[in-house]
Write a protein that holds these residues in place. Structure first.
Motif, PDB file in Angstrom:
ATOM      1  N   TYR A  84       0.826  -1.218   0.000  1.00 49.69           N
ATOM      2  CA  TYR A  84       0.000   0.000   0.000  1.00 49.69           C
ATOM      3  C   TYR A  84       0.865   1.276   0.000  1.00 49.69           C
ATOM      4  CZ  TYR A  84      -3.964  -3.043   0.270  1.00 49.69           C
ATOM      5  OH  TYR A  84      -4.897  -3.989  -0.046  1.00 49.69           O
ATOM      6  N   HIS A 132       1.709   1.723  -3.553  1.00 47.38           N
ATOM      7  CA  HIS A 132       0.541   2.286  -4.251  1.00 47.38           C
ATOM      8  C   HIS A 132       0.479   3.803  -4.040  1.00 47.38           C
ATOM      9  CE1 HIS A 132      -2.177  -1.612  -4.028  1.00 47.38           C
ATOM     10  NE2 HIS A 132      -1.160  -1.758  -4.843  1.00 47.38           N
ATOM     11  N   GLN A 159      -8.594   2.820  -0.128  1.00 51.67           N
ATOM     12  CA  GLN A 159      -7.864   1.558  -0.254  1.00 51.67           C
ATOM     13  C   GLN A 159      -8.765   0.368   0.072  1.00 51.67           C
ATOM     14  OE1 GLN A 159      -4.456   2.614   2.223  1.00 51.67           O
ATOM     15  NE2 GLN A 159      -3.224   2.851   0.368  1.00 51.67           N
ATOM     16  N   SER A 185      -5.455   0.663  -4.487  1.00 48.75           N
ATOM     17  CA  SER A 185      -5.517   2.022  -3.926  1.00 48.75           C
ATOM     18  C   SER A 185      -5.959   2.981  -5.023  1.00 48.75           C
ATOM     19  CB  SER A 185      -4.145   2.455  -3.402  1.00 48.75           C
ATOM     20  OG  SER A 185      -3.723   1.581  -2.379  1.00 48.75           O
ATOM     21  N   ALA A 211      -4.154   2.248  -8.510  1.00 48.90           N
ATOM     22  CA  ALA A 211      -2.884   1.510  -8.514  1.00 48.90           C
ATOM     23  C   ALA A 211      -3.143   0.169  -7.853  1.00 48.90           C
ATOM     24  CB  ALA A 211      -1.807   2.278  -7.758  1.00 48.90           C
ATOM     25  N   GLY A 212      -2.873  -0.864  -8.589  1.00 50.14           N
ATOM     26  CA  GLY A 212      -3.099  -2.197  -8.048  1.00 50.14           C
ATOM     27  C   GLY A 212      -2.829  -3.211  -9.131  1.00 50.14           C
ATOM     28  N   TYR A 255       1.014  -1.366 -11.448  1.00 53.03           N
ATOM     29  CA  TYR A 255       1.688  -1.856 -10.246  1.00 53.03           C
ATOM     30  C   TYR A 255       1.820  -3.364 -10.394  1.00 53.03           C
ATOM     31  CZ  TYR A 255       2.483  -3.304  -5.433  1.00 53.03           C
ATOM     32  OH  TYR A 255       3.002  -3.887  -4.318  1.00 53.03           O
TER      33      TYR A 255
END
Lengths: 202, 156, 718
Positions: free
Chosen positions: C305, C308, C342, C446, C466-467, C507
């Motif tokens: 995280y 992220h 998140q 996130s 982002a993930g 990511y």
């Protein structure tokens, strides 16, 4: 037929409960006596208190009607309830998961033949009790299951479910004293006069 | 040999006395209605009646059941007509259905001991059984419905 | 039409089935744009192996094939309910069987994307209406009357003027020799007798008495049991193992090494073969294995995280969608917010742990199991074991839940590999711990949401996510944004908000991830709809009214009206928190209102959930309600109870004691309403999930002033 079985089971359980918590007010006490010593007595109780407030003891002496679990004393998952006899209710009786012995493996149900909480009419709460309160409660037959001081020592020394605390199964921390050390401190506490720590004691 | 009675039938079981009742029922007796969900008495999918109590068969060794009476979902009623089974059908409780044997076996003990349970009683009795499909609301309704059937002569 | 040409040419050739049964099905040629409907006779003439999707025997018995998996979502009921409607038979006279995996016969069989009904209902309606018309034609010919004087009802063709009847069974011999008509008239919705009715599910009785056979219940002659100790880390290799103790466990027969393919990687494991599940599990516990974790990333959740967040601050990412110029508007705006949401990694945790029975023979492979995508499994096994596709028989059992996990191909491959090694049928049984700890997971994501207001109206919205990207497991990163970047976000927002952008900040992470009920909408919905609620608060406007302004499309307006009405939105009282969210998923729109209050002990509790589903044309309202109820429970767990976390590359959760589940005592009352319209059918099994968490956290904000932006959160500490 099922009803008959259930009723007879309840009768047996009730009988067991009566046996476990019977009062023996007429029986002559034979606890060890020695010179009264309030400081020494309280000091001994402080050690006893640490054991009783450890997870292995306190988790089945909760302040509410749900048992606790784990070293963090969280409320037992599954919405488990004490029930009248302390053995759970309906389809979530303690013995439905907790066997006569620990089930092997991390996080598996611990077990003992007598697994359960104190019954609803004799709740013997440890959780949240101060040293002062717990000492008085342990000495009061109305709150300790009708035990004399000798029976209290005997309970700590010989009761099979109490003994489970020192054989709790994989992954569970032990109480801070060994069982013989606990019993020695209980004897000392009582022998020196069974004083309760002052209400202000921390 | 360990003798057990399952759904009224006597069986002599040749197995490790430590084998959980669940695997005796499923792998030896072929009674697959009782399910494996967690193996740790966490989910209730394996619930059967041992002398009338809703034990979790995944942690109950066959030894404990020796000489005892076991009822599984297959033996709960003669014809899928226990009030709970009728109510489960009427309300269409199951989705995947995997946990429902255990749910019904748990509910059967509740109803036997408390023929007219409140929502709180249902919360207390049924929180040992997980349903990942989330049929809880319907299980609750079906238990109430089965309770309402009892005065009409349905037997438990 | 090739079909007709060939059938004319072979006019006199009779099908092996013609005359004994009327069978209709479809053929899905690999390159064809559209499937072809055909009878058994035609298929036989063309040399196709026929799929009896629907078969009527001379005794009138109707057998319908459910081509999709039944994992709780109700295809076992809804597929026959559609067929029986146009075929004019009673559901009680119908026998249902599961199809085997075969895409040329059944088209796509993947039970995912809430696609069973929306993907095949038109085809199913046509198939059954075609059979009905063939039966009517056959009857009319027998009576020597016009077909228009006849109609079908409850498994009979009736001659209206005389009341004469033929049972379908009496007609199949003649009907099976007819060429299916190319055009048939379908019923009007108003004339439906079965569709749109809350009929009880036909699989319920066998799920209340233990009769239903799930994968784990499948037994085949000579079958042994297997338990596998797999590497606790994804790319862990076996350095060495000691099987001496395992082989001493009574019932254990054999121990050996196996490799399971996980996407393009492998997972090493040691298999224990035994004569019972228990013995295999005991043998497995007695193994001593040394793992080699060299080269593996020792992942920690907190680092994921943190990475992220840094990406979301630094990178613009790959643009997924952009209209107007949100960047310059945001730069100039006075009234704006910029927040991070998140969501956690999640396990599927279906109640039935993974399992598979496989029987490898030199000339044939057969599989039985809880399988969401039998056609994929067929192709996968045929390819990996170099077996012709038609020699790979994939049988679906009932599934004890799937949620995406049982569409994965690792466990079926492994079972076949084990069967091949031992030369016998085997059932591989995963434990709950395997199920929780091995993945694949829904990826935690996130989001950064930026938005601005001008005169109380949204002037710009900018989202970045982002993930992990699921697609990257099937191949390398492809340089374009995650195709699911905006999943869940309602399309009408694009019409009313001039400046919007969505971007995916790539990511990459070697954790296997996979669809999880409602896929990216399950996590996007939380971020995007929470953000709309935050914008409403910023604008000082009611959240539902605020949406009404931006979701101008008629069906959305109607859904909002309904949501407002059923939830008593306007008459809400003090000390009650109300929250709302509306999301789109697999062509259906679902809005939910959650009501919360404080209990006497100060803790927040959910009093009620109202859901309104707009899925267009639908089959069974009771199944829809059940699916939405269940989706809400699954969302409740993911929002407030459990998450998968990693420490040093290992999953920290094991079983239901540390991956907790919602239970009866956590269940809030849920009320589900369905919009009535005739738009194309949308999905049902998943769309009820995404709006729950943003509606819940909005209700909590309404009650407490606290905005929850990170899931899961603890209801007891709000």
């Amino acid at each position: 037929m099922k009803k008959v079985i259930a009723i007879s089971l309840i009768a047996v359980i009730a009988g067991l409960v009566t046996l476990s918590f019977r009062t023996e007010s007429t029986k002559k006490t034979n606890y060890p006596s020695s010179v009264k010593d309030s400081v020494g007595s309280v000091k001994a109780f402080m050690s006893v208190y640490k054991v009783l407030m450890s997870a292995r003891c306190m988790n089945c002496h909760p302040s509410g009607d749900a048992p606790l679990q784990g070293d963090d004393n969280h409320i037992h998952a599954m919405n488990i309830k004490r029930g009248t006899d302390g053995k759970g209710i309906y389809s979530v009786r303690c013995s439905n998961c907790h066997q006569a012995e620990n089930t092997a493996g991390l996080h598996m149900p611990p077990g003992n033949l007598k697994w359960g909480l104190p019954p609803a009419n004799m709740r013997m709460v440890f959780q949240g009790r101060t040293r002062h309160q717990l000492a008085l409660q342990l000495l009061d037959p109305k709150q300790n299951g009708g035990r004399t001081k000798a029976q209290l020592i005997d309970h700590m020394a010989n009761d099979d479910l109490v003994g489970w605390a020192w054989h709790p199964g994989d992954g569970r921390t032990l109480p801070p004293l060994t069982r013989p050390a606990l019993v020695a401190q209980v004897r000392l506490w009582i022998a020196k006069g069974a004083y309760a720590p002052s209400a202000k004691a921390k | 040999m360990i003798s057990i009675t399952v759904n009224g039938q006597h069986h002599d079981i040749d197995a490790d006395p430590n084998m959980p009742l669940l695997w005796v029922l499923r792998d030896i007796l072929g009674l697959t209605g009782t399910k494996f969900g967690c193996g740790a008495a966490q989910c209730g999918a394996c619930t059967v009646h041992l002398n009338g109590e809703a034990v979790r068969s995944c942690v109950t060794k066959i030894n404990r059941a020796a000489g005892q009476n076991i009822v599984t979902i297959e033996g709960l009623s003669d014809n899928n007509n226990h009030p709970l089974q009728l109510a489960w059908n009427e309300i269409s409780v199951p989705q995947c259905g995997y946990c429902q044997s255990g749910q019904i076996m748990s509910a059967a003990v509740l109803l036997r001991e408390n023929p007219n349970p409140t929502d709180q009683d249902i919360d207390d009795a049924m929180s040992g059984n997980i349903c990942r499909c989330g049929t809880y609301q319907r299980i609750r309704s079906a238990i109430h419905k089965a309770a309402a059937m009892q005065p009409e002569g349905a037997k438990l | 039409m090739e079909t007709n040409a060939i059938s004319r040419r072979n006019f006199l050739r009779t099908s092996s089935l013609a005359g004994t049964a009327l069978c209709l099905g479809f053929y899905f040629p690999a390159n064809a744009k559209k499937e072809q409907l055909m009878s058994a006779a035609t298929a036989d003439q063309l040399g196709f192996e026929f799929n009896a999707w629907m078969r009527i025997d001379t005794d009138g018995k109707v057998t319908l094939t459910d081509h999709r998996a039944e994992m709780g979502q109700g295809s076992y009921q809804s597929v026959p309910q559609i067929i029986a409607e146009e075929l004019e038979v009673d559901l009680k006279d119908v026998n249902i069987i599961f199809a085997i995996g075969d895409p040329t016969k059944y088209g796509s069989q993947i039970t995912g994307g809430s696609s069973t009904i929306r993907g095949s209902y038109k085809r199913l309606l046509k198939l059954s209406a075609t059979a009905r018309e063939m039966l009517i034609t056959a009857a009319a010919a027998k009576w020597n009357v016009a077909a228009s004087e006849c109609y079908a009802e409850s498994g009979n063709v009736v001659h209206k003027p005389t009341g004469k009847k033929f049972h379908y069974g009496e007609l199949v011999t003649d009907a099976s020799k007819l060429t299916p008509p190319t055009e048939v008239k379908l019923k009007n919705i108003a004339d439906y007798k079965l569709i749109r009715k809350p009929l009880n599910r036909m699989d319920t009785p066998m799920k209340t008495n233990g009769v239903a056979i799930f994968g784990l219940d499948k037994k085949v002659p000579g079958m042994v049991y297997a338990a596998v100790e797999r590497s606790p880390r994804l790319r862990g290799k076996i350095k060495s193992f000691d099987d001496a103790a395992a082989l001493k466990v009574p019932g254990v027969k054999q121990v050996f090494k196996i490799q399971m393919l996980v996407f393009n990687t492998t997972r090493d494991g040691v298999v224990v073969i035994a004569d019972s599940t228990w013995a295999a599990m005991q043998g497995r516990k007695a193994l001593h294995i040394e793992w080699d974790d060299t080269g593996f990333d020792h992942i920690n959740t907190a680092d994921i995280y943190k990475a992220h967040e840094e990406l979301l601050q630094k990178e613009e990412g790959l643009s997924f969608k952009k209209q107007g110029d949100p960047d310059s508007i945001l730069a100039k705006a006075d009234k704006k917010i910029d927040v991070i949401y998140q969501t956690p990694y999640q396990a599927h945790a279906a109640m039935e742990p993974l399992n598979c029975v496989a029987s490898y023979q030199p000339d044939k492979i057969e599989i039985w199991g809880p399988i969401q995508a039998p056609d994929w499994v067929q192709g996968d096994i045929a390819g990996k074991f170099k077996m012709p596709k038609e020699k790979v028989i994939v049988n679906m059992t009932f599934l004890g839940g799937g949620f995406g996990r049982k569409a994965f191909l690792d466990y079926t491959y492994e079972a076949v590999a084990i069967s091949k090694e031992i030369g016998a049928p085997v059932q591989v049984v995963w434990t709950r711990e395997d199920d929780i700890r091995q993945g694949p997971y829904r990826a935690g994501i996130s989001y950064r949401g930026q938005g601005s207001l001008e005169n109380g109206e949204i002037s710009a919205l900018k989202f970045k996510m982002a993930g992990q990207n699921i697609d990257h497991w099937n191949g390398p990163a492809r340089g374009h944004a995650n195709e699911s970047t905006a999943e869940g976000f309602l399309k009408p927002y694009y019409d009313s908000i001039k400046n919007i952008s969505f971007a995916d900040v790539p990511y990459e992470m070697p954790l296997p991830n996979m669809w999880w009920r409602s896929v990216y909408a399950s996590t996007n919905g939380f971020a995007y709809e929470s953000f709309i609620n935050e914008m409403a608060v910023l604008a000082g406007q009611d959240q539902l009214e605020f949406r009404r302004k931006y979701l101008k499309e008629e069906r959305c307006q109607q859904l909002i009206d309904r949501l407002e009405e059923v939830s008593g939105w306007k008459s809400r009282k003090k000390n009650e928190g109300y929250g709302v969210a509306i999301t789109e998923c697999f062509d259906s729109t679902v809005g939910q209102v959650v009501k919360v209050s404080r209990k006497p002990d100060g803790k927040v509790k959910i009093d009620q959930v109202w859901a309104v589903m707009d899925c267009g044309w639908y089959v069974n309202p009771d199944i829809i309600r059940a699916q939405v109820e269940g989706s809400i429970v699954m969302a409740l767990g993911a929002a407030t109870i459990h998450e998968i976390t990693f420490k040093d590359g290992l999953v920290e959760q094991h079983n239901f004691y540390d991956y907790l589940m919602p239970r009866m005592s956590d269940m809030p009352p849920v009320e589900v309403h369905i919009m009535e319209n005739t738009a194309d059918a949308g999905g049902v099994g998943e769309p009820g999930l995404p709006p729950f968490s943003p509606a819940l956290t909005d209700a909590i904000y309404d009650l407490t002033g606290k905005r929850v932006r990170k899931l899961p959160f603890n209801m007891n500490t709000i």
